[in-house]
Design a protein around this motif. Structure first.
Motif, PDB file in Angstrom:
ATOM      1  N   GLY A  82      13.316   1.256  -4.908  1.00 40.29           N
ATOM      2  CA  GLY A  82      12.906   0.147  -5.756  1.00 40.29           C
ATOM      3  C   GLY A  82      11.614  -0.528  -5.347  1.00 40.29           C
ATOM      4  O   GLY A  82      11.187  -1.469  -5.995  1.00 40.29           O
ATOM      5  N   THR A  83      10.996  -0.075  -4.265  1.00 41.69           N
ATOM      6  CA  THR A  83       9.726  -0.680  -3.856  1.00 41.69           C
ATOM      7  C   THR A  83       8.586   0.143  -4.422  1.00 41.69           C
ATOM      8  O   THR A  83       8.617   1.367  -4.389  1.00 41.69           O
ATOM      9  CB  THR A  83       9.600  -0.757  -2.321  1.00 41.69           C
ATOM     10  N   VAL A  84       7.622  -0.539  -4.965  1.00 38.80           N
ATOM     11  CA  VAL A  84       6.460   0.127  -5.545  1.00 38.80           C
ATOM     12  C   VAL A  84       5.233  -0.281  -4.744  1.00 38.80           C
ATOM     13  O   VAL A  84       5.025  -1.462  -4.471  1.00 38.80           O
ATOM     14  CB  VAL A  84       6.286  -0.275  -7.022  1.00 38.80           C
ATOM     15  N   ASN A  85       4.455   0.714  -4.349  1.00 41.00           N
ATOM     16  CA  ASN A  85       3.208   0.470  -3.633  1.00 41.00           C
ATOM     17  C   ASN A  85       3.414  -0.343  -2.345  1.00 41.00           C
ATOM     18  O   ASN A  85       2.636  -1.231  -2.025  1.00 41.00           O
ATOM     19  CB  ASN A  85       2.182  -0.205  -4.545  1.00 41.00           C
ATOM     20  N   ARG A  86       4.509  -0.028  -1.616  1.00 39.50           N
ATOM     21  CA  ARG A  86       4.776  -0.635  -0.310  1.00 39.50           C
ATOM     22  C   ARG A  86       5.209   0.473   0.636  1.00 39.50           C
ATOM     23  O   ARG A  86       5.823   1.445   0.221  1.00 39.50           O
ATOM     24  CB  ARG A  86       5.831  -1.730  -0.402  1.00 39.50           C
ATOM     25  N   SER A  87       4.867   0.309   1.898  1.00 36.06           N
ATOM     26  CA  SER A  87       5.186   1.318   2.910  1.00 36.06           C
ATOM     27  C   SER A  87       5.719   0.642   4.160  1.00 36.06           C
ATOM     28  O   SER A  87       5.361  -0.487   4.478  1.00 36.06           O
ATOM     29  CB  SER A  87       3.933   2.120   3.282  1.00 36.06           C
ATOM     30  N   ARG A  88       6.554   1.377   4.892  1.00 34.45           N
ATOM     31  CA  ARG A  88       7.079   0.915   6.169  1.00 34.45           C
ATOM     32  C   ARG A  88       6.232   1.565   7.263  1.00 34.45           C
ATOM     33  O   ARG A  88       6.142   2.797   7.341  1.00 34.45           O
ATOM     34  CB  ARG A  88       8.540   1.324   6.315  1.00 34.45           C
ATOM     35  N   VAL A  89       5.599   0.742   8.084  1.00 33.24           N
ATOM     36  CA  VAL A  89       4.749   1.237   9.165  1.00 33.24           C
ATOM     37  C   VAL A  89       5.465   1.015  10.489  1.00 33.24           C
ATOM     38  O   VAL A  89       5.882  -0.107  10.792  1.00 33.24           O
ATOM     39  CB  VAL A  89       3.397   0.496   9.187  1.00 33.24           C
ATOM     40  N   ALA A  90       5.610   2.076  11.262  1.00 35.30           N
ATOM     41  CA  ALA A  90       6.189   1.979  12.603  1.00 35.30           C
ATOM     42  C   ALA A  90       5.101   2.347  13.606  1.00 35.30           C
ATOM     43  O   ALA A  90       4.475   3.405  13.496  1.00 35.30           O
ATOM     44  CB  ALA A  90       7.380   2.915  12.745  1.00 35.30           C
ATOM     45  N   LEU A  91       4.867   1.458  14.561  1.00 38.41           N
ATOM     46  CA  LEU A  91       3.929   1.712  15.653  1.00 38.41           C
ATOM     47  C   LEU A  91       4.724   1.859  16.934  1.00 38.41           C
ATOM     48  O   LEU A  91       5.620   1.058  17.211  1.00 38.41           O
ATOM     49  CB  LEU A  91       2.945   0.552  15.808  1.00 38.41           C
ATOM     50  N   GLY A 112       0.814  -1.205   0.000  1.00 35.98           N
ATOM     51  CA  GLY A 112       0.000   0.000   0.000  1.00 35.98           C
ATOM     52  C   GLY A 112       0.845   1.251   0.000  1.00 35.98           C
ATOM     53  O   GLY A 112       1.946   1.269   0.547  1.00 35.98           O
ATOM     54  N   ASP A 113       0.339   2.301  -0.631  1.00 34.13           N
ATOM     55  CA  ASP A 113       1.030   3.589  -0.604  1.00 34.13           C
ATOM     56  C   ASP A 113       0.891   4.196   0.791  1.00 34.13           C
ATOM     57  O   ASP A 113       0.108   3.733   1.621  1.00 34.13           O
ATOM     58  CB  ASP A 113       0.465   4.523  -1.686  1.00 34.13           C
ATOM     59  N   ARG A 114       1.631   5.253   1.046  1.00 35.15           N
ATOM     60  CA  ARG A 114       1.677   5.834   2.395  1.00 35.15           C
ATOM     61  C   ARG A 114       0.318   6.319   2.887  1.00 35.15           C
ATOM     62  O   ARG A 114      -0.054   6.060   4.028  1.00 35.15           O
ATOM     63  CB  ARG A 114       2.696   6.970   2.451  1.00 35.15           C
TER      64      ARG A 114
END
Length: 180
Positions: free
Chosen positions: A144-153, A91-93
């Motif tokens: 290089g990642t497309v349609n990916r997000s890093r989620v930090a909780l 998913g995008d941001r």
């Protein structure tokens, strides 16, 4: 008593980024009597006197404080504790932030106090009745990642080290639902 966190950054990487190993930084700080300084003073000294980038100065400072018994793992400068985990998800941001906010709203049974969508790393924050808080930060997943997000909780303002493991379990449950 909580043990010192093992370093997640190797001396090789630290040396490449800062020109010194962890032990060399600790020896320099010891020679300056840095255990009598605040966190901010240590990080500022590293930056000012040795031109250490802010991110690396923070990491060296936290590692030094833990090694010298000035701070427990997870302990913040104000004495409270924070626990965090992160994961890369599809998913995008903005879409990922919306999904995370919805899951956390359901989990906490309340909405966020603030949402910042316009930053490179969108965030949402919750202040809870017990004095603790929750933060979600969504970042680009990497080159290089497309349609990916890093989620930090992150769970904020926890009372003590005994709160860390349950908080991480809580965060993992939310991230698992987000990734699933």
């Amino acid at each position: 008593m909580v043990a010192v966190s093992p370093s997640t950054i190797s001396d090789t990487k630290l040396m490449a980024a800062t020109g010194k190993t962890r032990g060399e930084w600790h020896a320099l700080l010891d020679a300056e009597n840095a255990p009598t300084w605040s966190h901010t003073q240590i990080a500022a000294w590293l930056h000012r006197e040795h031109r250490v980038d802010g991110w690396w100065a923070q990491g060296i400072t936290v590692g030094y404080e833990q090694a010298r018994g000035m701070r427990l793992p997870g302990q913040q400068p104000d004495g409270t504790f924070a626990a965090g985990i992160s994961r890369t998800v599809d998913g995008d941001r903005q879409t990922t932030l919306d999904r995370a906010v919805s899951l956390i709203n359901d989990h906490l049974d309340t909405g966020p106090d603030s949402v910042s969508r316009d930053a490179k790393h969108p965030t949402a924050r919750w202040r809870l009745a017990d004095g603790t808080g929750m933060l979600v930060t969504v970042s680009p997943a990497g080159i290089g990642t497309v349609n990916r997000s890093r989620v930090a909780l992150t769970r904020l303002r926890l009372a003590g080290p005994e709160s860390l493991a349950p908080a991480k379990a809580e965060l993992a449950e939310i991230l698992n639902a987000l990734a699933g």
